[in-house]
Write an enzyme that holds these catalytic residues in place. Structure first.
Site, PDB file in Angstrom:
ATOM      1  N   ASP A   1      52.183  33.265  33.692  1.00 50.49           N
ATOM      2  CA  ASP A   1      53.294  33.536  34.799  1.00 50.49           C
ATOM      3  C   ASP A   1      54.455  33.720  33.780  1.00 50.49           C
ATOM      4  O   ASP A   1      54.510  32.939  32.844  1.00 50.49           O
ATOM      5  CB  ASP A   1      53.691  32.259  35.636  1.00 50.49           C
ATOM      6  CG  ASP A   1      54.800  32.448  36.832  1.00 50.49           C
ATOM      7  OD1 ASP A   1      55.317  33.506  36.558  1.00 50.49           O
ATOM      8  OD2 ASP A   1      55.019  31.890  37.451  1.00 50.49           O
ATOM      9  N   SER A   2      55.329  34.737  34.187  1.00 48.67           N
ATOM     10  CA  SER A   2      56.385  35.047  33.161  1.00 48.67           C
ATOM     11  C   SER A   2      57.520  34.145  33.149  1.00 48.67           C
ATOM     12  O   SER A   2      58.366  34.311  32.359  1.00 48.67           O
ATOM     13  CB  SER A   2      56.961  36.397  33.836  1.00 48.67           C
ATOM     14  OG  SER A   2      57.521  36.277  34.992  1.00 48.67           O
ATOM     15  N   GLY A   3      57.858  33.257  34.394  1.00 49.27           N
ATOM     16  CA  GLY A   3      58.958  32.394  34.327  1.00 49.27           C
ATOM     17  C   GLY A   3      60.149  32.863  35.491  1.00 49.27           C
ATOM     18  O   GLY A   3      61.066  32.231  35.542  1.00 49.27           O
ATOM     19  N   GLY A   4      59.552  33.731  36.316  1.00 45.85           N
ATOM     20  CA  GLY A   4      60.312  34.202  37.436  1.00 45.85           C
ATOM     21  C   GLY A   4      60.500  33.219  38.259  1.00 45.85           C
ATOM     22  O   GLY A   4      61.868  33.179  38.723  1.00 45.85           O
TER      23      GLY A   4
ATOM     24  N   ASP B   1      60.296  38.867  37.037  1.00 44.11           N
ATOM     25  CA  ASP B   1      60.661  38.797  38.361  1.00 44.11           C
ATOM     26  C   ASP B   1      61.879  38.013  38.845  1.00 44.11           C
ATOM     27  O   ASP B   1      61.847  37.122  38.443  1.00 44.11           O
ATOM     28  CB  ASP B   1      59.600  39.027  39.465  1.00 44.11           C
ATOM     29  CG  ASP B   1      58.922  37.662  39.439  1.00 44.11           C
ATOM     30  OD1 ASP B   1      58.649  37.039  38.390  1.00 44.11           O
ATOM     31  OD2 ASP B   1      58.563  37.173  40.515  1.00 44.11           O
TER      32      ASP B   1
ATOM     33  N   GLN C   1      58.496  41.920  45.117  1.00 47.89           N
ATOM     34  CA  GLN C   1      59.344  41.084  45.807  1.00 47.89           C
ATOM     35  C   GLN C   1      59.850  41.647  46.883  1.00 47.89           C
ATOM     36  O   GLN C   1      59.347  42.773  47.418  1.00 47.89           O
ATOM     37  CB  GLN C   1      60.505  40.627  44.935  1.00 47.89           C
ATOM     38  CG  GLN C   1      59.915  39.650  43.603  1.00 47.89           C
ATOM     39  CD  GLN C   1      59.698  38.387  44.301  1.00 47.89           C
ATOM     40  OE1 GLN C   1      59.863  37.862  45.327  1.00 47.89           O
ATOM     41  NE2 GLN C   1      58.993  37.542  43.341  1.00 47.89           N
TER      42      GLN C   1
ATOM     43  N   GLY D   1      57.165  35.717  45.816  1.00 51.41           N
ATOM     44  CA  GLY D   1      58.357  35.251  46.628  1.00 51.41           C
ATOM     45  C   GLY D   1      57.929  34.705  47.975  1.00 51.41           C
ATOM     46  O   GLY D   1      58.738  34.814  49.000  1.00 51.41           O
TER      47      GLY D   1
ATOM     48  N   ASP E   1      46.560  31.215  42.589  1.00 49.78           N
ATOM     49  CA  ASP E   1      46.853  30.006  41.974  1.00 49.78           C
ATOM     50  C   ASP E   1      47.972  29.012  42.653  1.00 49.78           C
ATOM     51  O   ASP E   1      48.656  29.389  43.598  1.00 49.78           O
ATOM     52  CB  ASP E   1      47.531  30.188  40.569  1.00 49.78           C
ATOM     53  CG  ASP E   1      49.056  30.470  40.876  1.00 49.78           C
ATOM     54  OD1 ASP E   1      50.113  29.655  40.545  1.00 49.78           O
ATOM     55  OD2 ASP E   1      49.510  31.740  41.293  1.00 49.78           O
TER      56      ASP E   1
ATOM     57  N   CYS F   1      29.875  17.510  49.311  1.00 52.26           N
ATOM     58  CA  CYS F   1      30.266  17.971  47.962  1.00 52.26           C
ATOM     59  C   CYS F   1      29.373  17.380  47.034  1.00 52.26           C
ATOM     60  O   CYS F   1      28.741  16.153  47.155  1.00 52.26           O
ATOM     61  CB  CYS F   1      31.760  17.508  47.801  1.00 52.26           C
ATOM     62  SG  CYS F   1      32.253  18.020  46.167  1.00 52.26           S
TER      63      CYS F   1
ATOM     64  N   CYS G   1      30.388  17.468  43.539  1.00 54.15           N
ATOM     65  CA  CYS G   1      30.931  17.302  42.261  1.00 54.15           C
ATOM     66  C   CYS G   1      30.520  15.859  41.652  1.00 54.15           C
ATOM     67  O   CYS G   1      30.057  15.059  42.517  1.00 54.15           O
ATOM     68  CB  CYS G   1      32.560  17.454  42.478  1.00 54.15           C
ATOM     69  SG  CYS G   1      33.164  15.985  43.235  1.00 54.15           S
TER      70      CYS G   1
ATOM     71  N   CYS H   1      32.034  12.771  44.007  1.00 56.87           N
ATOM     72  CA  CYS H   1      31.215  12.354  44.777  1.00 56.87           C
ATOM     73  C   CYS H   1      29.863  11.981  44.734  1.00 56.87           C
ATOM     74  O   CYS H   1      29.413  11.354  45.703  1.00 56.87           O
ATOM     75  CB  CYS H   1      31.354  13.721  45.997  1.00 56.87           C
ATOM     76  SG  CYS H   1      33.068  14.227  46.789  1.00 56.87           S
TER      77      CYS H   1
ATOM     78  N   HIS I   1      37.605  16.741  41.950  1.00 60.63           N
ATOM     79  CA  HIS I   1      37.013  16.790  43.210  1.00 60.63           C
ATOM     80  C   HIS I   1      37.942  17.857  43.812  1.00 60.63           C
ATOM     81  O   HIS I   1      37.166  18.938  44.300  1.00 60.63           O
ATOM     82  CB  HIS I   1      37.145  15.495  44.232  1.00 60.63           C
ATOM     83  CG  HIS I   1      36.995  15.899  45.475  1.00 60.63           C
ATOM     84  ND1 HIS I   1      35.500  16.354  46.030  1.00 60.63           N
ATOM     85  CD2 HIS I   1      37.664  16.118  46.519  1.00 60.63           C
ATOM     86  CE1 HIS I   1      35.847  16.684  47.321  1.00 60.63           C
ATOM     87  NE2 HIS I   1      36.983  16.454  47.549  1.00 60.63           N
TER      88      HIS I   1
END
Length: 393
Positions: free
Chosen positions: A113-116, A167, A209, A236, A286, A324, A326, A329, A355
């Site tokens: 991520d650019s930091g926008g 952005d 945006q 955004g 994400d 699940c 994992c 679990c 989990h």
């Protein structure tokens, strides 16, 4: 003071730009009943099958998990934050130690991520101009400046696979004038970012945006597509607007983006929302929810969310989710996990995060299989009903 360090001339070939390169994304199959698709995104550090979820490694680590555990869970790609890494330990330090992959011990693809979003969230500490962003470090108050070109160079320092343009994000309640100014500025910054040489094998994505104004988002999508980025993000959203509006804006924006490029919906969301976004044709996601909620005792299951801190689980011998597979679990009871959570043991947050990430990554796997069968929407209706039937308060 600029955070960006100059790169050797050999690292940035003069005049190199991304247009004209083969697209790194192939659509492999589409669902017959919605816009969902399975794709293949090729990067310098491996191939990513989409749709997929990117665990968030803001500071170069997914909180509570090792890179080995991430690989075992099936994570294909992780997300880090160039803004935070530029402040600590500094991108030049990471570059000189062999790049972010070696620094954090992860050999798969990385998107930064650019930091926008930090520009948005640190409003009291920054000033946005056409030239870039003036701000004070949230750590020690040092005055700093980042231009769109600086942001690309920081990410090149890190050696990541997918870079994001700088952005400007606005709040969900922003008026049209503010949203239009931020969208115009984001587009101008995207154009400037393209003139920083991007070495072969690295991908620079543009970001749409436009606040809560559909026509602004459609317009910016058209103008970004004309710049011919190898991938497009939608930013955004989920910044204070009503959830139904988020869904409507996401769907309209996805429809304005080319089908032969990956679409990345930034910073979302709950499992039920990811299912809906995949039906719209988004490929990458994400969100901090799996690990943040895990550290706070909130667990995701096929029957909805479960608050492990509740007293009702104090003697419960069942796993978190009987469906699940994992490690958490397979090995531990709800009673034990409640004990860890209520005594603030470090292991509690680690097991819960493991989990939750397994749940998210398995959800994406199941969606890819449903798309491959051609009928995601029918699968989604059944899965959504389960997710919403038994959530703890």
């Amino acid at each position: 003071m600029s955070l960006a360090s100059p790169l050797p001339a050999s690292t940035i070939p003069s005049g190199v730009r991304q247009e004209g390169r083969p697209t790194p994304f192939d659509v492999l199959t589409r669902s017959a009943d919605c816009a969902a698709r399975v794709g293949r995104l090729t990067t310098a550090h491996g191939t990513v099958t989409t749709p997929t979820f990117m665990p968030v490694a803001t500071q170069g680590t997914v909180k509570g998990l090792t890179p080995l555990q991430l690989g075992d869970l099936g994570a294909q790609i992780v997300l880090a934050n160039a803004y935070h890494l530029a402040l600590r330990p500094g991108t030049a330090v990471i570059r000189d130690l062999g790049g972010l992959h070696r620094f954090m011990g992860w050999d798969g693809p990385i998107l930064t991520d650019s930091g926008g979003y930090q520009v948005f969230s640190l409003a009291a500490l920054r000033k946005v101009t056409e030239a870039g962003v003036e701000f004070r470090s949230h750590i020690d108050g040092t005055p700093l400046f980042l231009s769109p070109e600086d942001v690309v160079r920081l990410q090149l320092d890190l050696g990541v696979d997918i870079l994001m343009v700088l952005d400007e994000c606005v709040a969900g309640a922003a008026d049209r004038g503010a949203a239009e100014q931020a969208a115009r500025r984001t587009l101008a910054w995207a154009e400037r970012s393209r003139h920083v040489g991007i070495p072969p094998g690295r991908l620079l994505f543009g970001i749409v945006q436009g606040g809560t104004y559909p026509e602004l988002r459609r317009q910016q999508a058209r103008e970004l597509v004309a710049l011919d980025f190898p991938g497009y993000a939608v930013g955004g959203l989920s910044v204070g607007e009503e959830r139904d509006l988020t869904l409507a804006l996401a769907e309209e924006t996805a429809a304005a983006l080319p089908v032969d490029r990956p679409r990345y919906l930034m910073g979302v969301g709950l499992p039920e929302d990811l299912i809906r976004f995949v039906t719209m044709g988004y490929d990458l996601f994400d969100c901090v929810l799996p690990t943040r909620n895990g550290r706070n005792g909130m667990l995701f299951t096929a029957q909805g969310r479960l608050n492990i801190r509740l007293a009702r689980y104090s003697a419960d011998p069942q796993p978190i989710d009987s469906e699940c597979g994992c490690y958490t679990c397979r090995t531990f009871s709800r009673a034990y996990l409640r004990h860890l959570a209520t005594t603030n043991e470090m292991l509690g947050g680690q097991l819960a995060s493991l989990h939750n990430l397994h749940f998210y990554l398995r959800l994406m796997h199941d969606m890819r299989e449903a798309i491959g069968r051609g009928h995601l929407r029918a699968w989604a209706a059944e899965r959504l009903a389960g997710l919403q039937e038994g959530a703890d308060a």
